[in-house]
Enzyme design. Structure first.
Site, PDB file in Angstrom:
ATOM      1  N   HIS A 118      45.269  34.780  32.600  1.00 42.46           N
ATOM      2  CA  HIS A 118      44.532  36.038  32.493  1.00 42.46           C
ATOM      3  C   HIS A 118      43.931  36.425  31.211  1.00 42.46           C
ATOM      4  O   HIS A 118      44.519  36.413  30.056  1.00 42.46           O
ATOM      5  CB  HIS A 118      45.975  37.159  32.646  1.00 42.46           C
ATOM      6  N   CYS A 167      43.024  34.701  38.244  1.00 38.83           N
ATOM      7  CA  CYS A 167      44.537  34.650  38.839  1.00 38.83           C
ATOM      8  C   CYS A 167      44.595  34.308  40.235  1.00 38.83           C
ATOM      9  O   CYS A 167      44.012  33.398  40.797  1.00 38.83           O
ATOM     10  CB  CYS A 167      45.604  35.827  38.223  1.00 38.83           C
ATOM     11  N   GLU A 213      42.479  38.728  29.812  1.00 35.77           N
ATOM     12  CA  GLU A 213      42.480  39.821  29.398  1.00 35.77           C
ATOM     13  C   GLU A 213      43.688  40.172  28.676  1.00 35.77           C
ATOM     14  O   GLU A 213      44.006  41.144  28.194  1.00 35.77           O
ATOM     15  CB  GLU A 213      42.052  40.929  30.166  1.00 35.77           C
TER      16      GLU A 213
END
Lengths: 308, 266
Positions: free
Chosen positions: B239, B84, B241
């Site tokens: 992202h 990001c 994750e």
């Protein structure tokens, strides 16, 4: 743009609950089990809302957040009873990606500015619980839809944006839990007046409600609770681990819940939106997830048959 | 292997480090929060996360004396992964609230989405939500963003209808299979063309060299670079994750590169 489909889990103590007009909470089971199920079946995000936290000035949610965030890898928003920068930090440390704030922000709007500076705008979701008044105006309520503020919901939406909110979660108290459809006018007016994403919440009772709030009211994301919770309870084998011993799940399993609400699963919702010509995220691994038997799907969604 | 590879997550006060750490553990990696040079330099790989404003982030990195160690990590050829804002910080400069110099590890700038236009509405900035990532077009003459007049969106809709299987609806013409596949050997290896990832951003990177782009995405008719790769640097605007099972695969790819046996994370 892919509208986000966000299961909203209202939590009271250790339990997932659901009410009507944010009142009359009924225990449904363990929130972590529902969260995992929604993650595995294609939820785009999750929202945990402590249903009574701001009433009692406490937040019992963090342990559940911590357990959940170890096994789900999609964004998790946590709200209910967060009053200070320290509260927000605790929620983020427990594994929340964003926090939703209502009561504390209305009591002290500067909290929005401070929080968005400290944690980043994208972390701060301002929750607006709007009550439609008899003269057609909308007033922002606090404390889980119980207390008036005298603040106009639309003016508050603009103010929250100016102060640095990253997203708005707009709940129609009148529609909430009723299954009579989202409040299109409320959502559209806010969604078209603010530059940030708007999550519509409250009232979804059938698949076409979801298409309408995205297409006609310009919602960027939708929250769902009853439709999915009832669907999950009906479809999942009930094991001792899934559900709390409190509450009356049998009531819901036998279809004695709210007949106005069409229960469904996330893959069914996404399939429906795709058929409506809307973009929708489908995970490749979830595409392999075996759907409900066709007969059941058709029974749930007669409009699909007509479209096919 | 005696111990799992250590991944230093740069802790400079921004970003959800917790979820990055969870994803590392899921992939069999040992995450550790790092806010000083020694912690960074002894790790097997470094992740630079980030949420918030570019200028504030660079200020924090300078204050903690981390810009040098980050550059050293890249120079030493150890994996450095930006996420990001962490991608944007790798660039030369950003135009967010004035001009700010970045780490300068990748030549290029960071610019804001300019009036993304959806099929039936202006889209919101920031972009918050799931978007597809694609292999970059091979004949990438124009670096960075270019308006595509929503052709990407229309192409998807016309390729067998929106209900068609995912593989068929992805613009696979751009994909170069086999040896020239830009994702082969990268952290995106094994991902499906057109896979959805979770984004939260108002700005995006425009690398000067088109070959740096590892994936591209389109938001409101604006095509932008959604992942970059240059040597041991690899960074994502999205992202991983928070992007479900497919995002976790990126962490598994990192783990594999660091020697964690496949299919059997520690």
């Amino acid at each position: 743009m892919s509208p986000r489909i966000i299961p909203k889990l209202d939590i009271k103590g250790p339990n997932l609950v659901k009410g009507i007009h944010l009142e009359g909470l009924r225990v449904l089971g363990k929130p972590e089990c529902f969260a995992r199920h929604y993650y595995e079946t294609g939820a785009d995000e999750l929202i945990y809302m402590d249903a009574v936290a701001s009433l009692y000035g406490r937040n019992s949610l963090l342990e559940i957040v911590e357990r959940t965030s170890r096994e789900i890898f999609i964004p998790l928003t946590v709200g209910g009873g967060l009053r200070s920068l320290d509260d927000i930090r605790s929620a983020l440390r427990a594994g929340a990606d964003k926090v939703a704030i209502n009561t504390a922000a209305l009591q002290r709007p500067e909290l929005i500015r401070e929080a968005s500076r400290r944690f980043g705008s994208s972390t701060i979701v301002i929750s607006i619980e709007a009550m439609k008044l008899s003269d057609g105006s909308y007033e922002a309520y606090v404390n889980a839809g119980r207390d008036r503020t005298g603040v106009d919901a639309f003016e508050w939406a603009l103010r929250a944006c100016e102060l640095g909110a990253g997203e708005l979660l707009v709940t129609s108290i009148r529609q909430e839990g009723t299954g009579t459809g989202y409040d299109l006018a409320l959502t559209r007016r806010i969604a078209e007046s603010v530059p940030i994403p708007v999550i519509a919440c409250g009232g979804a009772g059938k698949l076409s409600d979801i298409a309408a709030i995205v297409r006609d009211a310009r919602a960027d994301a939708v929250c769902l609770a009853s439709m999915l919770h009832y669907g999950a309870i009906k479809r999942r084998p009930v094991t001792a681990g899934n559900f709390s011993r409190e509450g009356n799940i049998e009531f819901l399993r036998q279809g004695l819940g709210f007949s106005r609400i069409q229960d469904c699963s996330l893959p069914e919702i996404k399939q429906y939106l795709l058929q409506c010509g809307m973009d929708c995220r489908v995970d490749t691994e979830q595409a392999l997830w075996s759907p409900e038997p066709e007969t059941e799907l058709q029974a749930l969604t007669p409009s699909l048959q007509a479209a096919g | 292997m005696d111990r799992p590879p250590v991944v230093a997550i740069v802790d400079y006060g921004l970003g959800n480090l917790f979820s990055v750490g969870q994803a590392c553990e899921h992939a069999g990696l040992q995450p550790t929060l790092a806010s000083d040079a020694p912690a960074l330099l002894k790790a097997d790989a470094v992740i630079l996360p980030g949420v918030g404003a570019f200028g504030d982030a660079m200020e924090s990195l300078h204050r903690l004396d981390l810009t040098g160690p980050l550059k050293d990590t890249a120079a030493a050829g150890r994996p450095l992964i930006g996420i990001c804002l962490g991608l944007q910080l790798l660039m030369s400069e950003s135009h967010e609230f004035g001009r700010h110099a970045g780490l300068g590890l990748i030549a290029g700038s960071v610019v804001r989405f300019d009036k993304p236009q959806g099929p039936d509405r202006m889209l919101k900035v920031p972009e918050v939500g799931w978007n597809r990532i694609h292999r970059p077009p091979m004949a990438a003459g124009a670096p960075g963003a270019r308006a595509t007049e929503r052709t990407g969106h229309q192409a998807e809709l016309s390729a067998g209808g929106p209900g068609a299987p995912r593989a068929a609806s992805a613009p696979s013409d751009d994909a170069q299979p086999g040896a020239s596949d830009p994702w082969a050997g990268s952290l995106l290896e094994g991902l499906t063309e057109g896979e959805y990832m979770y984004f939260v951003h108002s700005f995006y990177a425009k690398p000067d060299a088109p070959g740096v782009a590892l994936s591209v995405s389109t938001y409101g008719g604006i095509e932008f670079c959604s992942a970059v790769r240059q040597g041991s640097l690899c960074a994502f605007q999205f992202h991983p994750e928070r992007s479900g099972a497919q995002g976790l695969r990126i962490y598994s790819n990192l783990a594999a590169r660091l020697g964690v046996p496949p299919e059997k994370p520690l």
